[in-house]
Design a protein around this motif. Structure first.
Motif, PDB file in Angstrom:
ATOM      1  N   HIS A   1      31.059   5.813 -15.274  1.00  0.00           N
ATOM      2  CA  HIS A   1      31.633   6.532 -16.408  1.00  0.00           C
ATOM      3  C   HIS A   1      31.394   8.034 -16.275  1.00  0.00           C
ATOM      4  O   HIS A   1      32.252   8.838 -16.607  1.00  0.00           O
ATOM      5  N   THR A   2      30.232   8.373 -15.782  1.00  0.00           N
ATOM      6  CA  THR A   2      29.902   9.791 -15.665  1.00  0.00           C
ATOM      7  C   THR A   2      30.820  10.514 -14.683  1.00  0.00           C
ATOM      8  O   THR A   2      31.052  11.715 -14.804  1.00  0.00           O
TER       9      THR A   2
ATOM     10  N   ILE B   1      34.344  10.951 -16.698  1.00  0.00           N
ATOM     11  CA  ILE B   1      34.345  11.935 -17.781  1.00  0.00           C
ATOM     12  C   ILE B   1      34.513  13.334 -17.200  1.00  0.00           C
ATOM     13  O   ILE B   1      33.794  13.722 -16.275  1.00  0.00           O
TER      14      ILE B   1
ATOM     15  N   ALA C   1      35.703  10.519 -23.036  1.00  0.00           N
ATOM     16  CA  ALA C   1      34.741   9.411 -23.143  1.00  0.00           C
ATOM     17  C   ALA C   1      35.356   8.169 -22.521  1.00  0.00           C
ATOM     18  O   ALA C   1      36.573   8.075 -22.364  1.00  0.00           O
ATOM     19  N   VAL C   2      34.489   7.250 -22.171  1.00  0.00           N
ATOM     20  CA  VAL C   2      34.919   5.946 -21.657  1.00  0.00           C
ATOM     21  C   VAL C   2      34.331   4.886 -22.584  1.00  0.00           C
ATOM     22  O   VAL C   2      33.116   4.851 -22.800  1.00  0.00           O
ATOM     23  N   HIS C   3      35.199   4.061 -23.160  1.00  0.00           N
ATOM     24  CA  HIS C   3      34.761   3.050 -24.116  1.00  0.00           C
ATOM     25  C   HIS C   3      34.989   1.663 -23.544  1.00  0.00           C
ATOM     26  O   HIS C   3      35.897   1.446 -22.741  1.00  0.00           O
ATOM     27  N   ASP C   4      34.180   0.732 -24.025  1.00  0.00           N
ATOM     28  CA  ASP C   4      34.430  -0.681 -23.752  1.00  0.00           C
ATOM     29  C   ASP C   4      33.980  -1.469 -24.977  1.00  0.00           C
ATOM     30  O   ASP C   4      32.784  -1.646 -25.208  1.00  0.00           O
TER      31      ASP C   4
ATOM     32  N   GLU D   1      39.326   7.785 -23.238  1.00  0.00           N
ATOM     33  CA  GLU D   1      39.725   8.686 -24.324  1.00  0.00           C
ATOM     34  C   GLU D   1      40.030  10.035 -23.701  1.00  0.00           C
ATOM     35  O   GLU D   1      39.156  10.671 -23.113  1.00  0.00           O
TER      36      GLU D   1
ATOM     37  N   THR E   1      38.260  -1.677 -20.466  1.00  0.00           N
ATOM     38  CA  THR E   1      37.790  -0.291 -20.528  1.00  0.00           C
ATOM     39  C   THR E   1      38.901   0.617 -21.036  1.00  0.00           C
ATOM     40  O   THR E   1      40.066   0.448 -20.690  1.00  0.00           O
ATOM     41  N   ILE E   2      38.520   1.575 -21.867  1.00  0.00           N
ATOM     42  CA  ILE E   2      39.479   2.503 -22.468  1.00  0.00           C
ATOM     43  C   ILE E   2      39.037   3.927 -22.142  1.00  0.00           C
ATOM     44  O   ILE E   2      37.861   4.260 -22.278  1.00  0.00           O
TER      45      ILE E   2
END
Lengths: 177, 92
Positions: free
Chosen positions: A98-99, A102, A118-121, A129, A126-127
């Motif tokens: 994720h880092t 971003i 951002a990275v959401h789950d 943003e 995974t989404i």
């Protein structure tokens, strides 16, 4: 990117009188913290960590000495423990930290949609943003190209489905799956 | 109290129309829905829904494991973005 510090844990209050500390772990797997040869605090000092209980850890400095007592542990409160990005293990094919994602800039053709914020789950894939609130599924169809070296991703925004006709009809119940 | 079994799962009827239309098109589509209360049925597996959380439409890629849950469970209304740290994701 290689020397970017990655925050893995934050040291909390002392535990007991033998120099143990509580550690708030941000890593995906807390056990992985023991595998790093060097965790760096805010002052740049090197530490290694061994878990001694749930959320309770023993810290050793670069010379292998543990924190002497509760006072030494108290002095470590709120220190953040990080590793260098290069120290993280290699990912599998098609897998991304994720880092790393971003901050990449999202392009669709020549048009920029902004940077990945951002990275959401939330349990349904995974989404990403992007920019001012664009939420995009992290799939091959929507994000065909991830260029980490170039600092950009290529996105393909999905169509929004429109169904003609009346959709405000009755609610169906008793549907057996 | 749990819902009576004899009633079957609850689904808003128009979701079927939208799902059928999406399957027929075969394109890369997100079906925007507000119906967080609807149960996920096997007919929806493989589709991507944009489930409204009061603020945004969050993409929900329906898989077999999600059947029987509600759409709203996968689109939280309050979100906490933690630290990225060493978390990783596979591109679906």
């Amino acid at each position: 990117m290689a020397d970017t510090p990655i925050l893995l844990a934050v040291i909390g209050r002392p535990h007991g009188v033998r120099g143990l500390v509580r550690v708030q772990c941000h890593a995906a797997d807390p056990a992985s913290l023991e595998g790093y040869d060097a965790l760096f605090d805010d002052r740049g000092r090197r530490w290694t960590l061994r878990w001694r209980g749930e959320g309770i850890a023993e810290l050793r400095d670069a010379d292998g000495r543990v924190l002497a007592d509760r006072d030494a542990a108290q002095a470590m409160v709120n220190q953040r423990l990080s590793v260098e990005r290069a120290a993280l293990p290699e990912t599998d094919d098609g897998e991304f930290y994720h880092t790393d994602l971003i901050g990449l800039e999202a392009f669709e053709g020549d048009r920029s949609w902004g940077r990945v914020k951002a990275v959401h789950d939330f349990g349904a894939g995974t989404i990403l943003e992007i920019g001012a609130g664009l939420m995009l599924p992290f799939t091959l169809a929507c994000v065909p190209v991830v260029d980490l070296a170039g600092g950009r991703i290529t996105v393909s925004l999905p169509d929004e489905l429109e169904v003609p006709g009346e959709l405000e009809d009755s609610v169906e119940t008793g549907v057996t799956p | 109290m749990a819902r009576s079994v004899w009633k079957g799962p609850f689904v808003d009827g128009f979701l079927f129309k939208k799902a059928e239309a999406s399957r027929a098109s075969g394109r890369n589509e997100v079906i925007k829905i507000w119906s967080r209360r609807s149960t996920i049925l096997p007919q929806f597996v493989g589709l991507t829904f944009g489930v409204y959380n009061g603020h945004k439409f969050l993409p929900v890629q329906v898989t077999e494991n999600m059947v029987g849950h509600k759409f709203g469970e996968f689109s939280p209304t309050r979100t906490f973005t933690g630290h990225a740290s060493d978390k990783k994701s596979k591109r679906g």
